[in-house]
Design a protein around this motif. Structure first.
Motif, mmCIF file in Angstrom:
data_model
loop_
_atom_site.group_PDB
_atom_site.id
_atom_site.type_symbol
_atom_site.label_atom_id
_atom_site.label_comp_id
_atom_site.label_asym_id
_atom_site.label_seq_id
_atom_site.Cartn_x
_atom_site.Cartn_y
_atom_site.Cartn_z
ATOM 1 N N PRO A 28 0.833 -1.209 0.000
ATOM 2 C CA PRO A 28 0.000 0.000 0.000
ATOM 3 C C PRO A 28 0.868 1.260 0.000
ATOM 4 C CG PRO A 28 -0.850 -1.597 1.560
ATOM 5 C CD PRO A 28 0.472 -2.137 1.098
ATOM 6 N N GLY A 29 0.533 2.168 -0.897
ATOM 7 C CA GLY A 29 1.266 3.431 -0.956
ATOM 8 C C GLY A 29 2.625 3.332 -1.619
ATOM 9 N N GLU A 30 2.932 2.202 -2.268
ATOM 10 C CA GLU A 30 4.243 2.006 -2.895
ATOM 11 C C GLU A 30 4.116 1.843 -4.408
ATOM 12 O OE1 GLU A 30 6.760 -0.221 0.650
ATOM 13 O OE2 GLU A 30 5.741 -1.445 -0.859
ATOM 14 N N VAL A 31 5.252 2.008 -5.091
ATOM 15 C CA VAL A 31 5.308 1.895 -6.545
ATOM 16 C C VAL A 31 6.517 1.047 -6.921
ATOM 17 C CG1 VAL A 31 5.536 3.162 -8.723
ATOM 18 C CG2 VAL A 31 4.239 4.171 -6.838
ATOM 19 N N LEU A 32 6.329 0.115 -7.853
ATOM 20 C CA LEU A 32 7.435 -0.651 -8.412
ATOM 21 C C LEU A 32 7.885 0.041 -9.699
ATOM 22 C CD1 LEU A 32 9.298 -3.159 -8.710
ATOM 23 C CD2 LEU A 32 7.392 -4.286 -9.892
ATOM 24 N N ILE A 33 9.176 0.340 -9.779
ATOM 25 C CA ILE A 33 9.716 1.075 -10.922
ATOM 26 C C ILE A 33 10.786 0.246 -11.619
ATOM 27 C CG2 ILE A 33 11.065 3.110 -11.601
ATOM 28 C CD1 ILE A 33 9.634 4.639 -9.393
ATOM 29 N N ARG A 34 10.687 0.163 -12.941
ATOM 30 C CA ARG A 34 11.767 -0.388 -13.748
ATOM 31 C C ARG A 34 12.756 0.742 -13.993
ATOM 32 N NH1 ARG A 34 12.737 -0.305 -19.091
ATOM 33 N NH2 ARG A 34 10.616 0.364 -19.586
ATOM 34 N N VAL A 35 13.939 0.610 -13.444
ATOM 35 C CA VAL A 35 14.901 1.706 -13.408
ATOM 36 C C VAL A 35 15.727 1.736 -14.691
ATOM 37 C CG1 VAL A 35 16.905 2.634 -12.180
ATOM 38 C CG2 VAL A 35 15.002 1.624 -10.895
ATOM 39 N N GLU A 36 15.939 2.942 -15.197
ATOM 40 C CA GLU A 36 16.785 3.144 -16.371
ATOM 41 C C GLU A 36 18.071 3.895 -16.030
ATOM 42 O OE1 GLU A 36 14.269 4.235 -19.997
ATOM 43 O OE2 GLU A 36 12.883 4.542 -18.314
ATOM 44 N N ALA A 37 18.036 4.737 -15.017
ATOM 45 C CA ALA A 37 19.224 5.505 -14.626
ATOM 46 C C ALA A 37 19.107 5.896 -13.152
ATOM 47 C CB ALA A 37 19.387 6.741 -15.500
ATOM 48 N N ILE A 38 20.259 6.051 -12.502
ATOM 49 C CA ILE A 38 20.309 6.294 -11.058
ATOM 50 C C ILE A 38 21.321 7.399 -10.776
ATOM 51 C CG2 ILE A 38 20.827 5.266 -8.804
ATOM 52 C CD1 ILE A 38 20.520 2.487 -10.505
#
Length: 335
Positions: A28-38
Motif C-alpha cells: 500500500p502506498g508504494e510503486v514498483l519502478i523499472r529503473v533506467e538511470a540512477i
C-alpha cells in the motif's frame, strides 16, 4: 527477481556488490519502478562508509534518486499509472528503500512525473541537486533578483544546480573552487564570478565583487571551522545555510568576536521532499526549468550498474564536475 546493489559491511567502494534478489509486489502506498538511470550522491558514499547522519542497517541497499517507468502500483496509489515515465526524489530513509537496482520499490510520495522530453540520464541527475538548490536558495533562503549568492565547493551536482537556479531568478551566483582547474567549467556553467580559494582571499574578493556589501546568502556543503571566513563575506542581515559536512571537524557558530549580523542554520532537502506542498512547488519549478532549458543538469560521467564500485571511487576522487549517473545495461562517458 531484480538486480540490486547491496553491502554487508561499512567500508570503501569495494564493499558494494550487485546481487539477484527476490522482489515483492508493491505494498500500500508504494510503486514498483523499472529503473533506467540512477543518480549517485555524496550522501550515499557517506552512508556506505558509516559517516552519514543515518547508520545503515546491514545488510543494506542504498540510493536516493532514479528515473524509470512505473511497472506496478500498490493499493491506494492513484496518481500514477503503469507505463508512466517518472523520477524518484529523496523523500525516504535508505534503511527503508533504495534506488540502486534495475527494479526498485519506493513510496509513491517520492515519485514525481518526468516530462516526456527529458531522457532518463538527465532525469536521474536532477532531483537531489535541484530540489536542494531550489529549497535552500528560494524556498528557505528567500533569494531575490539582483541578490548575490555565494556557492562554495560549487563544482559538484548541487553547486552547479544552484548556479542555474540563481540565474533562473535573476540572482548573481558567485562560485568557489579550491583549485584553478575548475574555474572555466564553473564560468561555463553560468557562475558570474569564480573565486579560487587556494589563491584568493575570499572575504576581500567578495567585498570587491559586491562593492563592499557582501552576499545576501551563502550556501555551503563543507562546514567546519571555515564558516568564520564565510561569515565575513555575508552582508548584514544575510544568511548562511550549511547543507553538508565535507569537513568532519566541529562547525561553530560564526565567531562572535565581530558580532556578525546574520542567521545561520543547517538545511536538508528533506524539509522540502517530505512536505507535499513544498515538494509540489519544487517539482513545478524544476520541471519548468527542464522544459524551457534554463535548468540543464551537467552529467560528468555515467557508469553501468555493474560498475557501481568504480562510480563511487570516482566520486571519492573529487575529479568530477557535475553529476555521476549509473545506467542500467550500458556504459557511456559524457562530455
Amino acid at each position: 527477481m531484480a538486480r540490486q546493489v547491496q553491502f554487508d559491511q561499512l567500508g570503501g567502494p569495494e564493499v558494494l556488490t550487485v546481487r539477484e534478489v527476490a522482489i515483492d509486489a508493491p505494498g500500500p502506498g508504494e510503486v514498483l519502478i523499472r529503473v533506467e538511470a540512477i543518480g549517485v550522491n555524496r550522501a550515499e558514499v557517506m552512508f556506505r562508509e558509516g559517516s552519514y547522519f543515518l547508520q545503515p542497517a546491514l545488510p543494506s541497499t542504498l540510493g536516493y534518486e532514479a528515473a524509470g517507468t512505473v511497472e506496478a502500483l500498490g493499493a491506494g496509489v492513484t496518481v500514477f499509472a503503469e507505463g508512466d515515465s517518472v523520477g524518484v526524489v529523496p523523500a525516504f530513509s535508505m534503511n527503508d528503500y533504495g534506488t540502486y537496482g534495475d527494479h526498485v520499490i519506493v513510496p509513491a510520495s517520492a515519485v514525481v512525473p518526468r516530462p516526456s522530453n527529458v531522457d532518463p540520464v538527465t532525469a536521474a541527475a536532477v532531483w537531489m541537486a535541484y530540489v536542494t538548490a531550489y529549497g535552500a536558495l528560494i524556498d528557505e533562503g528567500g533569494l531575490r533578483p539582483g541578490d548575490h549568492v555565494l556557492l562554495t565547493a560549487a563544482a559538484g551536482g548541487v553547486g552547479l544546480a544552484a548556479i542555474q537556479t540563481a540565474r533562473r531568478i535573476g540572482a548573481v551566483p558567485i562560485a568557489t573552487t579550491r583549485g584553478a582547474d575548475k574555474r572555466q567549467a564553473l564560468l561555463d556553467a553560468g557562475a558570474a564570478h569564480v573565486i579560487v580559494t587556494d589563491e584568493e582571499a575570499l572575504p576581500a574578493r567578495i567585498k570587491e565583487i559586491t562593492h563592499g556589501d557582501g552576499v545576501r546568502l551563502a550556501f555551503d556543503p563543507v562546514a567546519g571551522p571555515r564558516v568564520d571566513t564565510l561569515a565575513e563575506a555575508i552582508a548584514p542581515g544575510g544568511k548562511l545555510l550549511v547543507y553538508g559536512a565535507l569537513d568532519p571537524r566541529p562547525t561553530p557558530l560564526p565567531n562572535a568576536a565581530f558580532y556578525p549580523d546574520l542567521s545561520t542554520s543547517m538545511f536538508t532537502m528533506f524539509r522540502v521532499t517530505r512536505d507535499g506542498e513544498r515538494l509540489r512547488r519544487a517539482v513545478a519549478f524544476v520541471n519548468a526549468g527542464l522544459s524551457d532549458g534554463s535548468l540543464t543538469p551537467v552529467v560528468d560521467r555515467t557508469f553501468d550498474l555493474d560498475d557501481v564500485a568504480e562510480a563511487h571511487g570516482y566520486m571519492e576522487s573529487n575529479a568530477q564536475t557535475g553529476k555521476i549517473v549509473l545506467t542500467v545495461g550500458h556504459h557511456v562517458d559524457a562530455s
